[in-house]
Design a protein around this motif. Structure first.
Motif, PDB file in Angstrom:
ATOM      1  N   SER A   1       7.234   3.944  -1.208  1.00 52.46           N
ATOM      2  CA  SER A   1       8.582   3.575  -1.962  1.00 52.46           C
ATOM      3  C   SER A   1       8.499   4.176  -3.212  1.00 52.46           C
ATOM      4  O   SER A   1       9.244   4.326  -4.099  1.00 52.46           O
ATOM      5  CB  SER A   1       8.695   2.202  -2.107  1.00 52.46           C
ATOM      6  N   SER A   2       7.449   5.187  -3.523  1.00 52.51           N
ATOM      7  CA  SER A   2       7.051   5.786  -4.592  1.00 52.51           C
ATOM      8  C   SER A   2       6.935   5.132  -5.917  1.00 52.51           C
ATOM      9  O   SER A   2       6.938   5.397  -7.043  1.00 52.51           O
ATOM     10  CB  SER A   2       8.013   6.882  -5.087  1.00 52.51           C
ATOM     11  N   ASP A   3       6.559   3.551  -5.709  1.00 53.49           N
ATOM     12  CA  ASP A   3       6.303   2.839  -6.806  1.00 53.49           C
ATOM     13  C   ASP A   3       4.918   3.257  -7.391  1.00 53.49           C
ATOM     14  O   ASP A   3       4.574   2.955  -8.436  1.00 53.49           O
ATOM     15  CB  ASP A   3       6.200   1.149  -6.373  1.00 53.49           C
ATOM     16  N   MET A   4       4.107   3.601  -6.538  1.00 58.02           N
ATOM     17  CA  MET A   4       2.942   4.237  -6.977  1.00 58.02           C
ATOM     18  C   MET A   4       2.731   5.446  -6.696  1.00 58.02           C
ATOM     19  O   MET A   4       3.295   6.092  -5.446  1.00 58.02           O
ATOM     20  CB  MET A   4       1.761   3.525  -6.175  1.00 58.02           C
TER      21      MET A   4
ATOM     22  N   GLU B   1       0.493  -3.590   1.955  1.00 61.92           N
ATOM     23  CA  GLU B   1       1.258  -3.637   0.796  1.00 61.92           C
ATOM     24  C   GLU B   1       1.000  -2.270   0.019  1.00 61.92           C
ATOM     25  O   GLU B   1       1.934  -1.919  -0.516  1.00 61.92           O
ATOM     26  CB  GLU B   1       0.573  -4.909  -0.060  1.00 61.92           C
ATOM     27  N   LEU B   2      -0.277  -1.739   0.276  1.00 56.51           N
ATOM     28  CA  LEU B   2      -0.445  -0.512  -0.643  1.00 56.51           C
ATOM     29  C   LEU B   2       0.378   0.422   0.124  1.00 56.51           C
ATOM     30  O   LEU B   2       0.889   1.409  -0.599  1.00 56.51           O
ATOM     31  CB  LEU B   2      -2.156  -0.142  -0.379  1.00 56.51           C
ATOM     32  N   LYS B   3       0.369   0.648   1.535  1.00 52.10           N
ATOM     33  CA  LYS B   3       1.400   1.800   2.082  1.00 52.10           C
ATOM     34  C   LYS B   3       2.816   1.603   1.695  1.00 52.10           C
ATOM     35  O   LYS B   3       3.410   2.714   1.584  1.00 52.10           O
ATOM     36  CB  LYS B   3       1.108   1.465   3.800  1.00 52.10           C
TER      37      LYS B   3
ATOM     38  N   THR C   1      -0.430   9.223   0.107  1.00 51.65           N
ATOM     39  CA  THR C   1       0.383  10.089  -1.003  1.00 51.65           C
ATOM     40  C   THR C   1       1.712   9.648  -0.782  1.00 51.65           C
ATOM     41  O   THR C   1       2.357   9.770   0.137  1.00 51.65           O
ATOM     42  CB  THR C   1       0.099  11.546  -0.825  1.00 51.65           C
ATOM     43  N   SER C   2       2.408   9.654  -2.137  1.00 49.30           N
ATOM     44  CA  SER C   2       3.658   9.002  -2.117  1.00 49.30           C
ATOM     45  C   SER C   2       4.368  10.411  -1.885  1.00 49.30           C
ATOM     46  O   SER C   2       4.235  11.643  -2.052  1.00 49.30           O
ATOM     47  CB  SER C   2       4.198   8.802  -3.477  1.00 49.30           C
TER      48      SER C   2
END
Length: 359
Positions: free
Chosen positions: A99-102, A92-94, A129-130
């Motif tokens: 998706s640049s949500d984080m 989920e984190l990846k 890193t996004s």
């Protein structure tokens, strides 16, 4: 020829140009669209994620130890400029980071503090890193500061128990619970190390708009200088007629577009409330207007000297882009190159936008 009348005529002709009128009409619309003052803080927060995994895998740790639990609380509850969120899985984190949500994410092993206390310091936390990330280095500092805050307590107790002059009294006279409780008290009561902020904003947070607008003062300084160059080029065209080839006309031709660019910059300062490093109170705006005026006069003197030395317009055409691009590199508009290459510090004094930014 009356220089003042010529100056007013030039400014009026520039103001009535269709492009300038359209730009001035669009600016308030852009300011309204970019304003988010009524949005909740969460909408502007820079999101970062983390997940606690078992050592050597990406499976979520079911029963983390007390220090890891404290780190989790510190990251989530800390009143920081970033919002850390715990994810339910590494996958989920990846997904959120990709998706640049984080802005970025951290995969933290559950034995992190055990390994740190054993002096194992390398490659413990995996940072995701996004693709669009621009602030990961700053978020890293916030994350590692939280890790050290939790780590400082057991480090302090180990030093007190093994290496200090009071080692014989620990844990006999002073228990571990008493030592750690005292450590937490001294860490948070401001008695050990504290900053006192005078006139600090009551509700401040870093927003993406703040980041995007951070170089705007330097870009406006460059715009004023560019306007002066365009005025100088206009003078070269006008100076073909002997009646215009005089000092007062040259001054007016250079100064008039710079006055307009300065007024435009000040107008943007007024309608955009998110420009970093700018005091939007009335005294602050008046001071900024004085700085812009002083910078404008510096540019005027520079261009008058330049046009007195260089007599041919094509040389100015060649010099202008080289000088303006050099201003972007040698002036601290986006980044101060002299901080990374000290030898460039002397060269930066030849580029005018840096003087305005240092005022």
């Amino acid at each position: 020829m009356n220089p003042l009348r010529l100056l007013l005529f030039r400014i009026r002709s520039l103001v009535l140009h269709p492009f300038f009128l359209m730009l001035m009409l669009l600016l308030p619309v852009v300011a309204l669209l970019s304003s988010h003052r009524d949005d909740p803080p969460e909408s502007d927060a820079i999101r970062a994620g983390f997940v606690i995994v078992s050592p050597g895998s990406e499976n979520v740790e079911a029963e983390p130890d007390a220090l890891i639990q404290r780190l989790t609380r510190t990251l989530i509850e800390d009143d920081n400029i970033f919002r850390f969120e715990q994810c339910s899985s590494a996958a989920e984190l990846k997904t959120l980071v990709a998706s640049s949500d984080m802005e970025c994410g951290y995969i933290i092993p559950s034995d992190l503090f055990v390994r740190l206390l054993d002096n194992d310091k390398k490659n413990l936390v995996r940072v995701l890193t996004s693709p669009k990330s621009s602030m990961v280095s700053i978020v890293n500092e916030a994350c590692y500061a939280s890790i050290f805050e939790v780590l400082s307590a057991p480090l302090f107790y180990d030093w007190l128990n093994e290496k200090s002059a009071m080692a014989d009294l620990v844990p006999g006279t002073f228990s571990e619970e008493q030592v750690l409780a005292l450590h937490d008290e001294l860490l948070t009561d401001g008695s050990t190390f504290a900053f006192e902020y005078v006139s600090a904003p009551e509700d401040y947070r870093i927003r993406r708009m703040n980041v995007l607008l951070s170089p705007i003062r330097g870009l406006f300084a460059l715009l004023i200088l560019l306007s002066g160059f365009t005025g100088a080029l206009s003078y070269y065209r006008s100076a073909k007629q002997p009646v215009y080839a005089i000092f007062s006309v040259r001054t007016v031709m250079i100064l008039s577009p710079m006055i307009l660019a300065t007024a435009f910059s000040l107008f943007c300062y007024i309608i955009f409330p998110d420009i970093p490093g700018l005091d939007h109170s009335l005294p602050g705006l008046l001071l900024e207007a004085l700085k812009l005026t002083a910078y404008e006069l510096m540019c005027l003197v520079f261009l008058l000297l330049l046009t007195a030395v260089i007599k041919k317009r094509r040389i100015i055409y060649a010099f202008m882009p080289v000088y303006l691009l050099s201003c972007l590199f040698f002036s601290p508009i986006f980044v101060d190159a002299s901080r990374f290459i000290p030898a460039l510090r002397g060269i930066s004094f030849f580029f005018l936008p840096g003087y305005y930014l240092m005022m």
